[in-house]
Design a protein around this motif. Structure first.
Motif, PDB file in Angstrom:
ATOM      1  N   LEU A   1       0.863  -1.183   0.000  1.00  0.00           N
ATOM      2  CA  LEU A   1       0.000   0.000   0.000  1.00  0.00           C
ATOM      3  C   LEU A   1       0.898   1.231   0.000  1.00  0.00           C
ATOM      4  O   LEU A   1       1.709   1.422   0.901  1.00  0.00           O
ATOM      5  N   ASP A   2       0.763   2.033  -1.050  1.00  0.00           N
ATOM      6  CA  ASP A   2       1.483   3.298  -1.133  1.00  0.00           C
ATOM      7  C   ASP A   2       0.508   4.375  -0.656  1.00  0.00           C
ATOM      8  O   ASP A   2      -0.391   4.792  -1.395  1.00  0.00           O
ATOM      9  N   LEU A   3       0.667   4.789   0.587  1.00  0.00           N
ATOM     10  CA  LEU A   3      -0.329   5.695   1.190  1.00  0.00           C
ATOM     11  C   LEU A   3      -0.378   7.041   0.468  1.00  0.00           C
ATOM     12  O   LEU A   3      -1.447   7.661   0.378  1.00  0.00           O
ATOM     13  N   GLU A   4       0.757   7.476  -0.061  1.00  0.00           N
ATOM     14  CA  GLU A   4       0.761   8.737  -0.817  1.00  0.00           C
ATOM     15  C   GLU A   4      -0.086   8.603  -2.081  1.00  0.00           C
ATOM     16  O   GLU A   4      -0.862   9.497  -2.419  1.00  0.00           O
ATOM     17  N   LEU A   5       0.080   7.479  -2.766  1.00  0.00           N
ATOM     18  CA  LEU A   5      -0.726   7.239  -3.963  1.00  0.00           C
ATOM     19  C   LEU A   5      -2.206   7.144  -3.582  1.00  0.00           C
ATOM     20  O   LEU A   5      -3.093   7.678  -4.259  1.00  0.00           O
ATOM     21  N   GLU A   6      -2.469   6.460  -2.454  1.00  0.00           N
ATOM     22  CA  GLU A   6      -3.847   6.325  -1.974  1.00  0.00           C
ATOM     23  C   GLU A   6      -4.489   7.701  -1.806  1.00  0.00           C
ATOM     24  O   GLU A   6      -5.615   7.953  -2.237  1.00  0.00           O
ATOM     25  N   ARG A   7      -3.731   8.589  -1.190  1.00  0.00           N
ATOM     26  CA  ARG A   7      -4.244   9.937  -0.949  1.00  0.00           C
ATOM     27  C   ARG A   7      -4.565  10.636  -2.282  1.00  0.00           C
ATOM     28  O   ARG A   7      -5.608  11.268  -2.435  1.00  0.00           O
ATOM     29  N   ARG A   8      -3.667  10.457  -3.245  1.00  0.00           N
ATOM     30  CA  ARG A   8      -3.868  11.138  -4.536  1.00  0.00           C
ATOM     31  C   ARG A   8      -5.041  10.539  -5.302  1.00  0.00           C
ATOM     32  O   ARG A   8      -5.839  11.263  -5.899  1.00  0.00           O
ATOM     33  N   VAL A   9      -5.150   9.221  -5.297  1.00  0.00           N
ATOM     34  CA  VAL A   9      -6.259   8.570  -6.009  1.00  0.00           C
ATOM     35  C   VAL A   9      -7.591   9.059  -5.440  1.00  0.00           C
ATOM     36  O   VAL A   9      -8.514   9.424  -6.179  1.00  0.00           O
ATOM     37  N   GLN A  10      -7.661   9.096  -4.103  1.00  0.00           N
ATOM     38  CA  GLN A  10      -8.923   9.516  -3.482  1.00  0.00           C
ATOM     39  C   GLN A  10      -9.238  10.979  -3.805  1.00  0.00           C
ATOM     40  O   GLN A  10     -10.379  11.322  -4.111  1.00  0.00           O
ATOM     41  N   ALA A  11      -8.212  11.822  -3.742  1.00  0.00           N
ATOM     42  CA  ALA A  11      -8.446  13.245  -4.021  1.00  0.00           C
ATOM     43  C   ALA A  11      -8.923  13.431  -5.454  1.00  0.00           C
ATOM     44  O   ALA A  11      -9.840  14.206  -5.736  1.00  0.00           O
ATOM     45  N   MET A  12      -8.317  12.666  -6.353  1.00  0.00           N
ATOM     46  CA  MET A  12      -8.690  12.799  -7.759  1.00  0.00           C
ATOM     47  C   MET A  12     -10.136  12.354  -7.990  1.00  0.00           C
ATOM     48  O   MET A  12     -10.896  13.012  -8.697  1.00  0.00           O
ATOM     49  N   VAL A  13     -10.500  11.246  -7.385  1.00  0.00           N
ATOM     50  CA  VAL A  13     -11.859  10.734  -7.599  1.00  0.00           C
ATOM     51  C   VAL A  13     -12.890  11.693  -6.997  1.00  0.00           C
ATOM     52  O   VAL A  13     -13.938  11.950  -7.596  1.00  0.00           O
ATOM     53  N   ARG A  14     -12.565  12.245  -5.849  1.00  0.00           N
ATOM     54  CA  ARG A  14     -13.502  13.231  -5.272  1.00  0.00           C
ATOM     55  C   ARG A  14     -13.687  14.421  -6.198  1.00  0.00           C
ATOM     56  O   ARG A  14     -14.800  14.891  -6.403  1.00  0.00           O
ATOM     57  N   GLU A  15     -12.583  14.856  -6.789  1.00  0.00           N
ATOM     58  CA  GLU A  15     -12.715  15.998  -7.690  1.00  0.00           C
ATOM     59  C   GLU A  15     -13.541  15.635  -8.925  1.00  0.00           C
ATOM     60  O   GLU A  15     -14.399  16.402  -9.364  1.00  0.00           O
ATOM     61  N   ALA A  16     -13.290  14.434  -9.462  1.00  0.00           N
ATOM     62  CA  ALA A  16     -14.044  14.005 -10.649  1.00  0.00           C
ATOM     63  C   ALA A  16     -15.538  13.918 -10.346  1.00  0.00           C
ATOM     64  O   ALA A  16     -16.383  14.309 -11.164  1.00  0.00           O
ATOM     65  N   ILE A  17     -15.876  13.428  -9.164  1.00  0.00           N
ATOM     66  CA  ILE A  17     -17.289  13.331  -8.793  1.00  0.00           C
ATOM     67  C   ILE A  17     -17.862  14.730  -8.596  1.00  0.00           C
ATOM     68  O   ILE A  17     -18.943  15.057  -9.087  1.00  0.00           O
ATOM     69  N   HIS A  18     -17.105  15.567  -7.915  1.00  0.00           N
ATOM     70  CA  HIS A  18     -17.602  16.902  -7.631  1.00  0.00           C
ATOM     71  C   HIS A  18     -17.826  17.695  -8.919  1.00  0.00           C
ATOM     72  O   HIS A  18     -18.768  18.470  -9.015  1.00  0.00           O
ATOM     73  N   ARG A  19     -16.954  17.457  -9.927  1.00  0.00           N
ATOM     74  CA  ARG A  19     -17.113  18.179 -11.187  1.00  0.00           C
ATOM     75  C   ARG A  19     -18.144  17.524 -12.095  1.00  0.00           C
ATOM     76  O   ARG A  19     -18.385  17.990 -13.212  1.00  0.00           O
ATOM     77  N   GLY A  20     -18.703  16.430 -11.635  1.00  0.00           N
ATOM     78  CA  GLY A  20     -19.775  15.793 -12.406  1.00  0.00           C
ATOM     79  C   GLY A  20     -19.281  14.972 -13.581  1.00  0.00           C
ATOM     80  O   GLY A  20     -20.064  14.590 -14.448  1.00  0.00           O
ATOM     81  N   ILE A  21     -17.983  14.652 -13.635  1.00  0.00           N
ATOM     82  CA  ILE A  21     -17.491  13.866 -14.763  1.00  0.00           C
ATOM     83  C   ILE A  21     -17.352  12.383 -14.435  1.00  0.00           C
ATOM     84  O   ILE A  21     -17.122  11.573 -15.316  1.00  0.00           O
TER      85      ILE A  21
ATOM     86  N   ALA B   1      -2.542  14.969 -13.672  1.00  0.00           N
ATOM     87  CA  ALA B   1      -2.249  16.055 -12.734  1.00  0.00           C
ATOM     88  C   ALA B   1      -2.051  15.525 -11.309  1.00  0.00           C
ATOM     89  O   ALA B   1      -1.221  16.024 -10.565  1.00  0.00           O
ATOM     90  N   TYR B   2      -2.821  14.525 -10.944  1.00  0.00           N
ATOM     91  CA  TYR B   2      -2.714  13.968  -9.595  1.00  0.00           C
ATOM     92  C   TYR B   2      -1.633  12.895  -9.488  1.00  0.00           C
ATOM     93  O   TYR B   2      -1.394  12.345  -8.420  1.00  0.00           O
ATOM     94  N   GLY B   3      -1.035  12.538 -10.628  1.00  0.00           N
ATOM     95  CA  GLY B   3      -0.043  11.471 -10.610  1.00  0.00           C
ATOM     96  C   GLY B   3      -0.662  10.116 -10.334  1.00  0.00           C
ATOM     97  O   GLY B   3      -0.135   9.309  -9.567  1.00  0.00           O
ATOM     98  N   VAL B   4      -1.811   9.890 -10.933  1.00  0.00           N
ATOM     99  CA  VAL B   4      -2.539   8.637 -10.705  1.00  0.00           C
ATOM    100  C   VAL B   4      -2.547   7.822 -12.002  1.00  0.00           C
ATOM    101  O   VAL B   4      -2.975   8.326 -13.039  1.00  0.00           O
ATOM    102  N   PRO B   5      -2.064   6.581 -11.967  1.00  0.00           N
ATOM    103  CA  PRO B   5      -2.152   5.742 -13.172  1.00  0.00           C
ATOM    104  C   PRO B   5      -3.609   5.489 -13.552  1.00  0.00           C
ATOM    105  O   PRO B   5      -4.445   5.280 -12.667  1.00  0.00           O
ATOM    106  N   ALA B   6      -3.899   5.551 -14.858  1.00  0.00           N
ATOM    107  CA  ALA B   6      -5.279   5.328 -15.315  1.00  0.00           C
ATOM    108  C   ALA B   6      -5.268   4.399 -16.514  1.00  0.00           C
ATOM    109  O   ALA B   6      -4.406   4.514 -17.393  1.00  0.00           O
ATOM    110  N   PHE B   7      -6.183   3.451 -16.533  1.00  0.00           N
ATOM    111  CA  PHE B   7      -6.267   2.492 -17.628  1.00  0.00           C
ATOM    112  C   PHE B   7      -7.698   2.416 -18.116  1.00  0.00           C
ATOM    113  O   PHE B   7      -8.622   2.230 -17.318  1.00  0.00           O
ATOM    114  N   GLU B   8      -7.869   2.548 -19.422  1.00  0.00           N
ATOM    115  CA  GLU B   8      -9.223   2.412 -19.950  1.00  0.00           C
ATOM    116  C   GLU B   8      -9.584   0.940 -19.977  1.00  0.00           C
ATOM    117  O   GLU B   8      -8.809   0.107 -20.453  1.00  0.00           O
TER     118      GLU B   8
END
Lengths: 238, 90, 732
Positions: free
Chosen positions: C601-621, C692-699
């Motif tokens: 568990l990379d806690l720093e990555l965890e923090r970034r993933v969560q922050a990114m998802v919250r922003e995506a939800i908040h922006r409605g995307i 921007a959040y440094g989060v790996p993403a895979f379609e």
């Protein structure tokens, strides 16, 4: 139109009914403690859900003897609109203001879910603004909601138009699968002979806002406002 | 093959003395509100009838006691007693 | 008074502890005093083994209004409101009588919340049992679920969230942890501090009977079933409902100085705690306590654990108004004592002294133990297991493996449970159980809402407690994030075995360390909690189970998402591409192996993933978001399709290549992973956000249709998956 909402020791749906009437309908509503003996101030009365007196012995069995129930019986006799929801329905049947009885769910489990009900009668004040056959999506939450009457009474209720709501599927068919508690003939709600007293197991007062899953309950609560208009017209002498 | 007979057991399950009985308290208060001031205490229990086959009354008693221990009562909080009598054969 | 080993065992004190009490007191305690000391120096009340360790947990933050040490924690919500939260175990009573044990657990935690002056608005629970195939476990499971439902439904507080896990190690020791959340006006919060000598001590609620005498010590000693049958308490939710309404009403009078729930160790604990917090003393007369049974001794009255009781400190001039309100609610309330300024807890019986102990002796002087900690060799060996030694899954077997996992009681639909809990009452439930990774509730009249979830993967904790505890914090906060909420605070319930054993003490130390590390990085403080030790039978202890309850805040409650795919859209995996099979559900279900090292568990990555998802939800995307945990990627995709009632077509070849094994790619587990469905047209925005959040993403693919398709691996009707997933918890 003033709504009186009765609170028994152990009622827990009283506050929801208050919120539904105030926030959902924008009408004045007050909680009425079970020791009250005069309900003449209210234009209609809601007996809310909960576990009055813990539902010990039988649901509604102890509450029916509360002082306020004599006043309820008087107002029922006078034709005032009265709505019993869930435990309120159980109390009204125990008090014999409504026919039948509510038994333990066929599953023997408490069931909380959203269900469809079909409006079977529109002559009651609580369904007057609905079309016959209209479907409403409402929450249920009860352990003793299996409506029961004997076959003979069932026939009488059918003929007299006292079956007000039935559990149905999304297409509006009263199938066994759509029946959440084993109620006879999928009955979800009934009225008295005159139609002013209605009881149902589903919770219209928990469906007054789309944010919490739906607002179909407002159809039932708002229907009674038409009666209010009649009352006002009567008072005004127009 | 053993000869068996049909028995009817009436089982009375109640909360052990001293165990809190909220249902009993509510019913007691309900009765008092209705004017039965003489009511001192109410304890609510369960009544179960069991029809069973057994060669003799001793066996029937043993089996019913086992049923009570295992399912009909929770020995942690409940006590039970029962009466067994011969039943009409079906 | 002759102090025999039997007597000391009865009050659960060691010889050394007894000597310590004699020294501190300067004399031998009498029997009543001995019972009081034993109860408060029990693990349950005194936290003898955990207190020094708990200091490691971060408990502060700008949002914290009340940290640990009160009946419950409180966190600021804005608009002058706070959310109050607390979790508590009722493991031992539930092992003996599952229905009443669980029910009274709910009752106790609800009292903790309204003792703070908060209106309880939601319940959650975290449950652990042995394998559901066994009839004894079904009995426990149905009893516990039935008891939780009965009490909460009757009280009219919705049960909206939780988690349940089945593992053979819980056979003899099921876990029942109940969490309650309430809302209060910040200025109206009340603390349990007895202040103002001369103020009156009022006892209200149920009459006192011989219920659960020494329940606190019973909760701290192994094997409750054998030694303590017959002390089960019967809950009365009807009475609790009256108590709840009445207590909230009396607080409006301004006459109440303090309020304290009577829980473990009854009057003794409640009076000692409020006096200790207030720096005062208390004098009680047990003759004034209303009894349910005759012939009770002062000892029994002081230690009774009768439910549905509350202790209040009331200003004398306000007493009549307070009693009047209790009379209205048809509750017994009596003055049983008064606050003093001498720091003593003095107990009288009709005016005659029966006990007199310094409050500090009962509370602060409780002995503290720091034990030997060393990891068991057996666990080390199990962790060293290399999952690569099991044969990889063939493509043909993959569909069957998916069905096996979906049917697993640890993954299958929780509907058979939550359908028996009233989750719509109070008309605040925006996202009900089953619809999102966490429950979402509105707060009427406010734009914000709150989210709620509990979590803990005991397999991870068993194999590596520090990492497992980190995962518990990460997963619980991730679940709250997945509905769009910012995690605000944690309440933790630390369930462990016998801390006197070095391997168990090691687990306790490591788990607390892990929680502290994860909370620090993720910025979420622990504001309340509970410790339950001695969860073991005949030397076999439970896996370390640090249950993490998280409350989050949505700044705009209408901006939430569920876990089910909502119509058509592209699906992405956010987080690490590599998973692990160690400690996985797959390894347990398909190979019968509980071993290996849990995922990193990379806690720093965890923090970034969560922050990114919250922003995506908040922006409605983001239209849907789902934590990808037990069962791995394919299970998460299937769950989102099932709940959204929409199929999808996905491809995972890149992930298979990256993982080097099919089973690891499809069913391996990893932290910090969330699958999201993206609003059509917003794919680029999401990828930019990930960058921007440094989060790996895979379609992963696209939702739509009524089939569940993973190219080259699975192609079936979604309904076929629904059929097995739906009934995984049913055993008729």
């Amino acid at each position: 139109m003033r709504f009186g909402i009765i609170t028994f020791p152990g009622s827990n749906g009283d506050h929801d009914a208050l919120m539904a009437v105030r926030l959902g309908l924008g009408q004045p509503a007050e909680l009425v403690w079970h020791t009250e003996t005069d309900l003449s101030n209210y234009d209609c009365i809601i007996i809310p859900g909960g576990f009055s007196y813990g539902d010990y012995l039988r649901a509604g069995a102890i509450a029916r003897f509360a002082p306020v129930m004599q006043a309820v019986a008087r107002e029922a006799e006078a034709g005032k609109p009265i709505l019993g929801i869930c435990n309120g329905f159980q109390i009204l049947t125990e008090a014999q203001l409504l026919p039948g009885a509510l038994l333990r769910n066929a599953s023997l489990e408490f069931v909380c879910d959203w269900v469809w009900v079909r409006v079977e009668q529109t002559h009651t004040p609580w369904t007057s603004q609905l079309a016959r056959g209209a479907r409403l999506r409402l929450p249920i939450a009860h352990g003793e909601g299996r409506y029961f009457v004997d076959e003979k009474t069932l026939g009488e209720l059918e003929r007299a138009g006292q079956i007000v709501f039935r559990y149905v599927d999304a297409e509006g068919n009263a199938t066994p699968e759509a029946n959440p508690n084993g109620s006879i003939a999928n009955i979800a709600g009934v009225c008295n002979g005159r139609g002013n007293v209605v009881g149902l197991m589903p919770h219209p007062e928990r469906a007054f806002d789309r944010l919490i899953g739906g607002d179909d309950g407002l159809w039932i609560l708002a229907s009674v406002l038409a009666v209010g208009l009649e009352v006002v017209r009567g008072r005004g002498g127009n | 093959m053993n000869e068996t007979a049909r028995w009817r057991a009436e089982v009375f399950v109640s909360l052990r003395p001293g165990v809190n009985d909220p249902q009993g308290l509510a019913v007691r208060d309900g009765l008092r509100r209705l004017g039965y001031q003489e009511v001192e205490e109410v304890r609510v229990g369960r009544y179960v009838q069991v029809w069973l086959q057994a060669p003799d009354v001793q066996t029937a008693e043993r089996r019913i006691a086992a049923m009570c221990e295992q399912l009909l009562a929770n020995p942690v909080v409940e006590s039970y007693r029962f009466v067994i009598e011969p039943a009409e054969s079906q | 008074m002759p102090v025999t080993p039997e007597l000391l065992r009865e009050v659960a004190l060691t010889e050394d502890e007894y000597q310590r009490a004699v020294e501190l007191l300067g004399r031998e305690p009498n029997l009543v005093e001995l019972g009081m000391i034993g109860a408060l120096w029990s693990e349950h009340c005194g936290y003898k083994h955990s207190r020094p360790l708990l200091r490691r947990l971060p408990t502060s933050g700008p949002q914290v209004v009340q940290g640990p040490g009160e009946n419950a924690g409180a966190v600021d919500l804005g608009d002058g409101l706070v959310v109050v939260l607390k979790i508590e175990s009722h493991n031992h009573p539930s092992a003996v009588e599952p229905f009443q044990g669980a029910a009274t657990g709910v009752g106790g935690i609800v009292r903790d919340i309204f003792a703070m002056g908060a209106r309880p608005i939601a319940l959650a629970n975290s449950l652990r049992f042995g394998p559901l195939e066994e009839s004894r476990q079904q009995y426990l499971f149905h009893g516990v679920v039935g008891g939780i439902g009965w009490y909460g439904n009757c009280l009219g507080i919705p049960t909206v969230a939780g988690d349940v896990f089945f593992l053979p190690e819980y056979r003899q020791n099921p876990l029942v942890n109940a969490l309650c959340v309430g809302i209060a006006e910040r200025h109206a919060l009340i603390r349990a501090r007895a202040s103002g000598p001369g103020n009156l001590v009022v006892l209200v609620g149920a009459d006192t009977g011989r219920d659960g005498i020494h329940g606190a010590t019973f909760a701290s000693v192994e094997d409750p079933e054998r030694s303590h049958r017959g002390v089960v308490q019967v809950g009365n939710p009807f009475l609790e409902k009256l108590l709840l309404e009445a207590c909230l009403e009396v607080l409006q009078t301004g006459a109440v100085v303090a309020m304290q729930d009577l829980g473990a160790a009854g009057l003794t604990s409640a009076s000692a705690e409020i006096a200790a917090r207030g720096g005062t003393g208390i004098e009680l007369d047990v003759a004034a306590v209303p009894r349910r049974e005759t012939g009770m001794t002062p000892y029994e009255v002081m230690l009774s654990e009768s439910q549905e009781r509350m202790l209040l400190v009331v200003r004398p001039e306000g007493l009549e108004r307070v009693l009047e309100i209790f009379r209205h609610w048809e509750l017994h309330a009596v003055v049983i004592g008064r606050v003093t300024d001498d720091g003593m807890l003095r107990v009288l019986d009709a005016g005659n002294p029966v006990a007199e102990l310094p409050v500090r002796l009962l509370t602060e002087a409780c002995p503290i133990y720091i034990r030997q900690a060393s990891e068991s060799d057996a666990i080390r060996t199990r962790r060293a297991f290399d999952p690569d030694t099991v044969p990889d899954l063939s493509v043909n077997e993959a569909p069957r493996a998916l069905l096996v996992l979906l049917r697993s009681p640890n993954i299958a639909s929780r509907r058979p449970i939550y359908r028996t809990y009233d989750h719509t009452i109070l008309t605040n439930t925006v996202l009900p159980p089953g619809q999102g990774d966490a429950a979402v509730l509105r707060v009427k009249g406010h734009r914000f809402g709150i989210a709620l979830k509990t979590d803990c993967n005991p397999r991870y904790c068993l194999l590596e407690p520090r990492l497992g505890a980190q995962h518990a914090v990460a997963e619980a906060t991730r679940n709250v994030t997945c509905v769009g909420a910012e995690p605000l605070a944690i309440t933790d319930c630390l369930n462990f075995g016998n801390p006197e054993r070095p391997d168990v003490y090691y687990q306790l130390v490591q788990a607390i360390e892990g929680i502290a590390e994860a909370c620090t990085v993720l910025g979420v403080p622990v504001v309340s909690g509970n410790v339950s030790l001695y969860n073991e039978t005949e030397g076999r202890s439970i896996p370390p189970t640090p249950v993490i309850g998280v409350v989050g805040k949505l700044s705009d409650v209408s901006r939430h998402v569920g876990l089910g795919f909502a119509g058509e859209g592209k699906v992405f995996l956010l987080g690490p591409e590599r998973a692990t099979l160690g400690a996985s559900e797959y390894l347990a279900c398909l190979h019968g192996i509980v071993a290996g090292s849990p995922p990193d568990l990379d806690l720093e990555l965890e923090r970034r993933v969560q922050a990114m998802v919250r922003e995506a939800i908040h922006r409605g995307i983001a239209l849907a978001a789902h934590d990808c945990s037990e069962g791995g990627l394919l299970v998460a995709l299937a769950e989102s399709c099932i709940v959204g009632t929409i199929g999808g077509r996905f491809r995972v070849d890149e992930l298979v290549a990256a993982n080097g094994r099919l089973d690891r790619a499809l069913f391996g587990e990893a932290g910090s992973r969330i699958i999201v469905q993206v609003a059509p047209g917003a794919e680029g925005v999401v990828l930019a956000l990930a960058h921007a959040y440094g989060v790996p993403a895979f379609e992963l693919g696209q939702t739509g249709g009524d089939r569940f398709i993973v190219d080259g691996i699975v192609d079936c009707l979604l309904d076929d998956l629904v059929a097995v997933w739906r009934d995984g918890l049913r055993r008729e």
